[in-house]
Enzyme design. Structure first.
Site, PDB file in Angstrom:
ATOM      1  N   ASP A  80      97.741  -6.335 -38.921  1.00 34.71           N
ATOM      2  CA  ASP A  80      98.031  -6.249 -40.358  1.00 34.71           C
ATOM      3  C   ASP A  80      98.960  -5.065 -40.617  1.00 34.71           C
ATOM      4  OD1 ASP A  80      95.792  -4.608 -39.607  1.00 34.71           O
ATOM      5  OD2 ASP A  80      95.218  -4.385 -41.708  1.00 34.71           O
ATOM      6  N   GLU A 148      94.158  -1.777 -41.796  1.00 39.09           N
ATOM      7  CA  GLU A 148      94.708  -0.987 -42.907  1.00 39.09           C
ATOM      8  C   GLU A 148      93.735  -0.865 -44.073  1.00 39.09           C
ATOM      9  OE1 GLU A 148      97.192   0.817 -42.667  1.00 39.09           O
ATOM     10  OE2 GLU A 148      98.527  -0.038 -41.154  1.00 39.09           O
TER      11      GLU A 148
END
Lengths: 388, 430
Positions: A80, A148
């Protein structure tokens, strides 16, 4: 810079470009396209790879393994990326994977699709050596989701048996070997007000005005905790990263919400920081007659392994040899999934990878392609030594 | 008109028309003219144009060119902006009286017990969006002129009625446009009455001004774990907010002697109404945008306020090294007429027939009156209407029928006063 440093690796460059061009922003969590690509890439090379539909069925992650013997080295990367932000600020479009002057540009180029690509290439190369019987031991690879936003991607893969004796989280450290990492806690602070029409502001109580002493106190807090230092991970920080108040141009706002990004040292803990935030806000409330509330919305605990661990020693030596990286002990100022290895799975693990951490989350994020190629060679050499 | 016409005949003529006025008001309220976005203006204008046609006015529909609309409301220029102007000119020369009002209404929103666009009469009140703000004002001025005619008043000079759009979003394409195009100027207007809601018992002389603007601080982004590498736009904005706080204190000392209502509003002011920054919890934001609402007292000018804000921004820039970008949303200059002007004194005197000591007030907000005084240069301009200020923009908005009737009587009698040689006979208290 030696001639060796300037050499790039065409296959690696192409792979980084492919991964960067697949937009995998999180939020909202668009990892699936990259997971499927990686799974296909590995399967095409006869590597035993699995699309793991846990913890979220619609956001699969990838785990792969080569070899059956001991020891097992786990190479970990997350797929991500943080959102690109204001597109006008990018001079190279965030998902074009433009190459200019030896650099590849794009969201995720440094954080951390180069690390993922290096892990995939190393897995393929070492896997071939293991399959040929030239080498013992095993290599496990993770292409994890949700790093994240602190979601249990890596944690789930470790729990599902994709674990090992050593862990390498391939975040960009410019190939310095991090044995400690900072912790991270996010706080959301709400400052109360009372709405009124802005032509009669005296009838209300402006939440933005009330937020001012809170912002002042938070800035003072940031300065105060900067004195807390750790040899490896540096200073503690409290950074104001978001503020939002008001819904209409002509209405005095009812509340203001402030977000704090708190980076903490291995010697600090989230619980202790809660008490500090609580005390800070109690003081501002008492001094300014305002009302506030707070919530810790996410936590990444700090983590540390022994500075002199075997794993760290191997990576430090090879990084010095291949890339002239200092062998001094070091810690990473960012939070990475290495804490899942160290704290949750009790695996000796480091954070190590090519690329600059300073590029992470910036506009025109980029990676030096020659450095990526050196990273791959250094990783291969280090893992080979661990597998001996 | 002659001095032999007495008020009783005018009042009676209004009283005879109460049912007709209420029916007309209900039909008018049923036409949804919400602004934003500016819906139903063509239908509203047609309704009003027909009403004035029937009464023998020379009627003109003034459609605002799309390019002009796009200048002021770029996102809403696909809605027609239609204003209506009607004029009755007497054979005998005399003063020109102009009534003006707006027929756009603010969106009804939810939480109504009544249907905002299916008006009903209950307990002597008419309920519906726009009942107070300010379709009742338009109804009052139309029927006031009807009553004069019915009472046998032969007019001198001229009476103009204009009904305009977009007041709720600044009025630039409504009364502002009519002023720009010369429909209201010193040559064709001696007295102007803006029939906005200020209660039948009050004569409103003016309003404060407003300057709405955004300021964006431009810092430099960085990852939260290397926060000192960036320039935090929120921290920079905090430096500006500190200065705005001091400015606010200074503005609070800038008071006005004018009768702004409520009295707490007799001063200049500034508020930060919105603030927004941050992409992600772990990214140092490079942009922080704040919205400010600056209120001007009638002695101030927008130009002066802009200069002061410029100075604040320059000071904050110097202190932080960060660029602050200024971006204006809306301006309305403050305005005020003298309480000694003829139209103000006339209306106060006629309202005095119904209320002890009618009040002179100044609005804390802003409305279209500024176009007439500031831009057309007509000093004889007041605000007087039946609507109740506290009913503006609320759920279950209503107007009391007796306020509508009284305001119509005051408008009719005042108009007779202004258009009669020597005025009406002095009022004799009963």
């Amino acid at each position: 810079m030696s001639r060796q440093h300037a050499r790039t690796d065409d296959e690696l460059t192409a792979l980084i470009g492919e991964l960067v061009s697949l937009e995998t922003e999180n939020p909202p969590g668009n990892e699936k396209r990259a997971a499927e690509f990686i799974h296909g890439w590995l399967t095409d090379r006869d590597i035993d790879a699995t699309l793991v539909d846990e913890p979220y069925a619609d956001r699969p992650q990838v785990a792969a393994r080569v070899g059956e013997g001991a020891p097992t080295v786990v190479l970990n990367g997350h797929i991500d990326v943080v959102p690109a932000g204001d597109l006008d600020e990018w001079s190279h479009p965030p998902y074009a994977a433009d190459i200019d002057d030896g650099r590849l540009y794009g969201r995720g180029s440094a954080d951390m699709k180069t690390g993922v690509a290096v892990g995939m290439m190393a897995l393929a190369e070492l896997g071939a050596e293991i399959d040929d019987g030239d080498r013992s031991g095993s290599v496990v690879f993770h292409a994890a989701i949700g790093e994240e936003t602190g979601e249990p991607g890596t944690k789930t893969l470790l729990e599902r048996g994709y674990d090992g004796d050593y862990g390498v989280v391939l975040e960009p450290t410019e190939m310095r070997t991090a044995t400690s990492e900072k912790g991270l806690a996010w706080y959301e602070i709400t400052v109360e007000g009372d709405p009124s029409h802005a032509s009669r502001p005296g009838q209300g109580d402006n939440a933005i005005t009330n937020a001012r002493p809170v912002l002042d106190a938070l800035e003072a807090y940031d300065e105060e905790i900067a004195d807390r230092e750790d040899d490896l991970v540096g200073q503690a920080h409290a950074t104001i990263t978001k503020i939002e108040a008001g819904t209409k141009e002509n209405v005095v706002p009812e509340d203001a919400v402030i977000t704090i990004d708190r980076r903490f040292l291995p010697s600090e803990s989230a619980d202790a920081i809660d008490e500090e935030i609580d005390a800070l806000l109690a003081d501002v409330e008492a001094d300014h007659g305002i009302e506030t509330s707070w919530e810790r919305t996410r936590t990444y605990e700090s983590a540390a392994i022994d500075t002199d661990s075997d794993l760290a020693d191997v990576f430090r030596r090879h990084s010095a040899e291949h890339a002239d990286v200092s062998t001094d002990p070091w810690g990473v100022k960012g939070s990475t999934d290495v804490r899942n290895f160290v704290n949750d799975a009790d695996i000796e693990a480091i954070t190590w990878g090519p690329g600059k951490l300073g590029q992470a989350h910036t506009y025109d994020e980029h990676v030096d392609l020659a450095a990526a190629a050196v990273g791959l060679r250094t990783l291969n050499a280090s893992v080979r030594e661990l597998l001996e | 008109m002659t001095g032999t016409v007495d008020r009783r005949a005018i009042y009676d003529a209004v009283d005879e028309r109460v049912d007709e006025m209420v029916t007309f008001l209900c039909d008018f309220l049923a036409i949804e003219t919400e602004n934003p976005p500016g819906r139903g203006y063509r239908e509203g204008a047609a309704f009003l144009a027909e009403a004035m046609d029937d009464r023998g006015y020379d009627v003109e529909r003034v459609t605002v060119p799309e390019a002009v609309v796009a200048d002021h409301y770029p996102e809403r220029s696909d809605h027609d902006r239609v204003n209506v102007v009607g004029r009755q000119t007497a054979e005998r020369p005399g003063p020109d009286v102009h009534f003006t009002g707006h027929f756009d209404v603010v969106p009804a929103g939810e939480d109504w017990d009544h249907d905002p666009y299916d008006p009903v009469v209950e307990d002597g009140r008419v309920y519906g969006r726009g009942a107070s703000d300010m379709k009742s004002g338009i109804v009052a001025s139309l029927f006031a002129v009807d009553a004069l005619e019915a009472a046998g008043v032969a007019p001198r000079g001229s009476i103009t009625q204009s009904m305009t759009v977009d007041e709720e979003t600044g009025g630039f394409t409504g009364l502002g446009y009519l002023v720009d195009e010369g429909y209201v100027d010193e040559a064709n207007t001696d007295y102007c009455v803006y029939t906005e809601c200020f209660d039948a018992s009050r004569v409103c002389l003016g309003h404060r001004g407003v300057l709405k603007f955004h300021v964006t601080a431009h810092g430099e982004t960085a990852h939260g774990c290397m926060s000192h590498d960036g320039t935090n736009a929120i921290t920079a904005m905090q430096a500006l907010l500190t200065r705005v706080d001091e400015y606010e204190d200074a503005l609070h000392d800038r008071t006005t002697e004018l009768p702004v209502t409520p009295p707490e509003s007799r001063r200049a002011d500034i508020s930060a109404t919105m603030i927004d920054a941050g992409y992600s919890e772990n990214v140092v934001p490079d942009r922080c945008r704040a919205t400010f609402y600056r209120v001007l007292v009638p002695d101030e000018t927008v130009e002066g306020a802009r200069a002061e804000i410029d100075a604040l921004l320059a000071d904050a820039e110097a202190a932080t090294g960060v660029t602050f970008e200024y971006d204006e949303i809306m301006v309305a200059e403050p305005t005020s007429a003298s309480r000694d002007c003829t139209v103000a004194q006339t209306y106060a005197r006629e309202a005095g027939a119904f209320y002890d000591d009618p009040e002179f007030v100044v609005s804390p907000g802003s409305d279209d009156q500024r176009f007439v005084i500031n831009d057309a240069g007509i000093e004889e301009c007041i605000v007087y209407g039946p609507g109740r200020l506290e009913q503006a923009h609320v759920e279950d908005e209503h107007v009391p029928i007796d306020a509508l009737v009284t305001a119509t009587k005051v408008m009719a009698a005042s108009t007779a006063d202004l258009l009669t040689e020597g005025g009406l006979v002095a009022h004799r208290p009963d």
